[in-house]
Design a protein around this motif. Structure first.
Motif, PDB file in Angstrom:
ATOM      1  N   GLU A 185      94.364  67.861 111.876  1.00 41.66           N
ATOM      2  CA  GLU A 185      95.030  66.929 112.776  1.00 41.66           C
ATOM      3  C   GLU A 185      95.172  65.564 112.121  1.00 41.66           C
ATOM      4  O   GLU A 185      94.496  65.260 111.131  1.00 41.66           O
ATOM      5  N   PRO A 214     103.198  76.229 108.217  1.00 39.38           N
ATOM      6  CA  PRO A 214     104.512  76.180 108.861  1.00 39.38           C
ATOM      7  C   PRO A 214     104.556  75.362 110.150  1.00 39.38           C
ATOM      8  O   PRO A 214     105.495  74.599 110.368  1.00 39.38           O
ATOM      9  N   GLU A 215     103.555  75.519 111.009  1.00 38.41           N
ATOM     10  CA  GLU A 215     103.563  74.808 112.297  1.00 38.41           C
ATOM     11  C   GLU A 215     103.511  73.298 112.098  1.00 38.41           C
ATOM     12  O   GLU A 215     104.250  72.551 112.750  1.00 38.41           O
ATOM     13  N   GLN A 216     102.631  72.850 111.205  1.00 33.38           N
ATOM     14  CA  GLN A 216     102.545  71.417 110.923  1.00 33.38           C
ATOM     15  C   GLN A 216     103.823  70.911 110.273  1.00 33.38           C
ATOM     16  O   GLN A 216     104.297  69.813 110.582  1.00 33.38           O
ATOM     17  N   LYS A 218     106.861  72.008 110.650  1.00 33.12           N
ATOM     18  CA  LYS A 218     107.877  71.916 111.692  1.00 33.12           C
ATOM     19  C   LYS A 218     107.646  70.670 112.558  1.00 33.12           C
ATOM     20  O   LYS A 218     108.585  69.913 112.866  1.00 33.12           O
ATOM     21  N   LYS A 219     106.403  70.457 112.940  1.00 27.87           N
ATOM     22  CA  LYS A 219     106.060  69.318 113.802  1.00 27.87           C
ATOM     23  C   LYS A 219     106.350  67.991 113.114  1.00 27.87           C
ATOM     24  O   LYS A 219     106.912  67.070 113.706  1.00 27.87           O
ATOM     25  N   SER A 254     107.683  80.938 104.496  1.00 32.34           N
ATOM     26  CA  SER A 254     107.224  80.685 105.870  1.00 32.34           C
ATOM     27  C   SER A 254     107.458  79.229 106.261  1.00 32.34           C
ATOM     28  O   SER A 254     107.773  78.936 107.423  1.00 32.34           O
ATOM     29  N   ALA A 258     110.136  78.045 109.180  1.00 32.86           N
ATOM     30  CA  ALA A 258     109.674  77.193 110.281  1.00 32.86           C
ATOM     31  C   ALA A 258     110.566  75.954 110.412  1.00 32.86           C
ATOM     32  O   ALA A 258     110.919  75.548 111.538  1.00 32.86           O
ATOM     33  N   GLU A 261     113.959  76.886 112.132  1.00 37.23           N
ATOM     34  CA  GLU A 261     113.957  77.473 113.480  1.00 37.23           C
ATOM     35  C   GLU A 261     114.737  76.606 114.459  1.00 37.23           C
ATOM     36  O   GLU A 261     114.637  75.373 114.425  1.00 37.23           O
TER      37      GLU A 261
END
Length: 261
Positions: A185, A214-216, A218-219, A254, A258, A261
């Motif tokens: 974080e 990938p999630e981070q 994208k964020k 990946s 992301a 998307e």
């Protein structure tokens, strides 16, 4: 020019750029070449070619260990330039060298930028060179057509305006105070940080330091024009060694998926 075109191409398609990082020479030049091409083939728009250094003060333990391993294997700057020249037969993807100032000095500033031009290096990132001292290399870099890429951090405060206005290539926005390495974080107020950056930057901005997957990615991409991923890739290479190119491809893909998307 290649850096500018890479960002423009993604922007035109409503996408964000993906910038990946690798420590040169970790498990040998051939492994590095294969991993760079894996990243390119998986959708990386720009590749940061990390130059191993004995005292990488901006790096966390993952990149420190990879740098040490690379140096112990006999990696040299001359060898990296030769590797880059060979890669230029395979790809036009922009390459940026990330390195420390003393490496340029010891190699010879004129000789260094001459080889950057000859071998196809589009920019340099020198994290231990304060913005106020960029003239140490700026004239030579400009003369050889190499972007001297600036960094801003959340601690840059009032200096963000002057750094952003004078930046070239892309502006490297450091996500948080500290060294490189994946993070679960972030405590940075990104809205406030990028508000100042966007008001002053005339070129694309990319965020790096700590993006682990990938999630981070994208964020974080919502704040800027591109994301930079380094330690997570170096960690894969450290784990799989000469067998890492397939894993590096899968991870980079990946990230690309992301972002799209």
């Amino acid at each position: 020019m290649r850096i500018k075109e890479a960002f423009e191409k993604r922007k035109k398609n409503g996408q964000k750029a993906l910038i990946t990082y690798i420590v040169s020479g970790d498990f040998g030049y051939e492994t590095t070449k294969k991993n760079i091409m894996s990243m390119v083939n998986a959708g990386a728009d720009i590749v940061e070619i990390g130059i191993p250094f004995s005292d990488p003060i901006a790096e966390g333990i993952v990149i420190q260990e990879a740098s040490q391993h690379s140096l112990e294997g006999g990696t040299t700057l001359a060898g990296i330039f030769k590797m880059v020249k060979e890669l230029r037969n395979e790809t036009d993807t922009p390459f940026v060298m990330m390195m420390y100032l003393n490496t340029i000095y010891r190699f010879g500033t004129e000789r260094f930028f001459d080889l950057c031009n000859e071998c196809g290096i589009d920019g340099v990132i020198v994290p231990d060179m304060p913005f106020e001292e960029k003239d140490e290399i700026q004239g030579t870099a400009t003369a050889h057509g190499v972007d001297n890429i600036s960094l801003v951090t959340p601690a840059s405060h009032d200096r963000i305006e002057s750094i952003a206005k004078d930046a070239e290539g892309f502006l490297y926005c450091v996500s948080s105070i500290g060294v490189t390495g994946t993070r679960n974080e972030f405590s940075t107020d990104f809205d406030a940080f990028f508000d100042v950056i966007k008001k002053n930057a005339k070129i694309p901005c990319a965020v790096g330091f700590g993006i682990s997957g990938p999630e981070q990615a994208k964020k974080m991409s919502q704040y800027c024009d591109g994301v930079i991923v380094g330690s997570a890739i170096v960690k894969i290479i450290s784990e799989y060694g000469e067998d890492s190119p397939k894993k590096v491809y899968e991870f980079t893909k990946s990230l690309r998926d992301a972002l799209d998307e």
